[in-house]
Design a protein around this motif. Structure first.
Motif, PDB file in Angstrom:
ATOM      1  N   THR A  42       0.845  -1.198   0.000  1.00 23.38           N
ATOM      2  CA  THR A  42       0.000   0.000   0.000  1.00 23.38           C
ATOM      3  C   THR A  42       0.877   1.243   0.000  1.00 23.38           C
ATOM      4  O   THR A  42       1.746   1.395   0.868  1.00 23.38           O
ATOM      5  CB  THR A  42      -0.907   0.012   1.236  1.00 23.38           C
ATOM      6  N   ARG A  47      -1.819   4.920   2.861  1.00 25.23           N
ATOM      7  CA  ARG A  47      -1.835   4.568   4.285  1.00 25.23           C
ATOM      8  C   ARG A  47      -2.025   5.802   5.164  1.00 25.23           C
ATOM      9  O   ARG A  47      -2.748   5.763   6.157  1.00 25.23           O
ATOM     10  CB  ARG A  47      -0.543   3.841   4.661  1.00 25.23           C
ATOM     11  N   LEU A  50      -5.681   6.605   5.019  1.00 26.24           N
ATOM     12  CA  LEU A  50      -6.452   5.629   5.783  1.00 26.24           C
ATOM     13  C   LEU A  50      -6.419   5.945   7.276  1.00 26.24           C
ATOM     14  O   LEU A  50      -7.464   5.949   7.937  1.00 26.24           O
ATOM     15  CB  LEU A  50      -5.903   4.217   5.543  1.00 26.24           C
ATOM     16  N   TRP A  53      -8.477   8.792   8.253  1.00 26.12           N
ATOM     17  CA  TRP A  53      -9.876   8.377   8.364  1.00 26.12           C
ATOM     18  C   TRP A  53     -10.144   7.710   9.710  1.00 26.12           C
ATOM     19  O   TRP A  53     -11.153   7.974  10.362  1.00 26.12           O
ATOM     20  CB  TRP A  53     -10.233   7.381   7.272  1.00 26.12           C
ATOM     21  N   TYR A 161     -11.229  -2.274   5.865  1.00 24.93           N
ATOM     22  CA  TYR A 161     -10.521  -1.535   4.824  1.00 24.93           C
ATOM     23  C   TYR A 161     -10.257  -2.488   3.669  1.00 24.93           C
ATOM     24  O   TYR A 161      -9.813  -3.619   3.874  1.00 24.93           O
ATOM     25  CB  TYR A 161      -9.195  -0.992   5.362  1.00 24.93           C
ATOM     26  N   GLU A 163      -8.543  -2.670  -0.368  1.00 25.21           N
ATOM     27  CA  GLU A 163      -7.918  -2.158  -1.587  1.00 25.21           C
ATOM     28  C   GLU A 163      -8.334  -3.047  -2.748  1.00 25.21           C
ATOM     29  O   GLU A 163      -8.327  -4.270  -2.636  1.00 25.21           O
ATOM     30  CB  GLU A 163      -6.397  -2.153  -1.463  1.00 25.21           C
ATOM     31  N   ALA A 191      -9.095   2.604  -2.648  1.00 24.27           N
ATOM     32  CA  ALA A 191      -9.090   2.303  -1.217  1.00 24.27           C
ATOM     33  C   ALA A 191     -10.470   2.614  -0.650  1.00 24.27           C
ATOM     34  O   ALA A 191     -11.047   3.676  -0.934  1.00 24.27           O
ATOM     35  CB  ALA A 191      -8.033   3.149  -0.511  1.00 24.27           C
ATOM     36  N   LEU A 193     -13.207   2.266   2.874  1.00 21.61           N
ATOM     37  CA  LEU A 193     -13.435   1.989   4.289  1.00 21.61           C
ATOM     38  C   LEU A 193     -14.926   1.708   4.460  1.00 21.61           C
ATOM     39  O   LEU A 193     -15.773   2.513   4.081  1.00 21.61           O
ATOM     40  CB  LEU A 193     -13.027   3.180   5.164  1.00 21.61           C
TER      41      LEU A 193
END
Length: 202
Positions: A42, A47, A50, A53, A161, A163, A191, A193
């Motif tokens: 990733t 990252r 993410l 988030w 999560y 991908e 990506a 979530l």
């Protein structure tokens, strides 16, 4: 085939065979990236997004990185305080590298398990995980079964999560029993979530 030497002007660029943890107690730690078929760590920027988030402090979280590879996703969670992080990887050479990393970092909250990601996820049903990280090989058919297995292991307020090489729509998520919370496209990577869909019991 021999690899070309990097040009001097590219000296500041990250080496092609490593990534770095971007936050937490192990920030800037280099993680080796083996030259393995399908291994696609990733990107740092993804990252970073993410964990923006998720929030920077994951203290007390129970996490599973189901297709660990370099371990970048799971180690990022552990670096930010997750209480338990299980890294699952099938490739024995990658598992050996992960174990060396765990020892070097003294990562006591991290467990490394060699095995099939779907089988491990199935065995984790009812485990009330706070976060499941899924980054399957892009040329595989593992996305739908991995999401289904992750949902069964998720706590009521837990997150997944994913991908993938394509965007998952709200409709796609609903069919999997999930609700799309966030989405980012970075190059060829989508990506996502997800949370548990409203009304979907744990």
């Amino acid at each position: 085939m021999a690899r070309a030497r990097p040009r001097p002007s590219a000296a500041r660029a990250a080496p092609p065979h490593e990534v770095r943890i971007v936050g937490g107690q192990w920030k800037r730690t280099r993680l080796p990236v083996a030259d393995r078929p399908g291994l696609r760590p990733t990107p740092d920027r993804v990252r970073e997004t993410l964990f923006n988030w998720l929030g920077q402090d994951l203290s007390g979280w129970r996490c599973l990185d189901a297709f660990a590879g370099t371990g970048a996703l799971g180690l990022e969670a552990a670096s930010r305080g997750a209480a338990q992080v299980l890294l699952v990887e099938q490739d024995p050479e990658l598992v050996a590298t992960l174990r060396k990393l765990k020892e070097r970092l003294a990562a006591h909250t991290v467990e490394i398990r060699r095995g099939d990601a779907l089988a491990v996820l199935a065995g984790m049903a009812g485990s009330n995980l706070d976060l499941v990280l899924l980054d399957p090989p892009f040329d595989s058919q593992l996305f739908e079964p991995a999401l289904a297995a992750a949902l069964s292991a998720l706590a009521s307020g837990g997150l997944v999560y994913l991908e993938a090489p394509r965007a998952w729509t709200d409709s796609d998520a609903a069919q999997a029993g999930l609700e799309l919370r966030r989405h980012l496209k970075a190059g060829a990577v989508h990506a996502h979530l997800f949370g548990r869909a409203p009304g979907r019991a744990a």
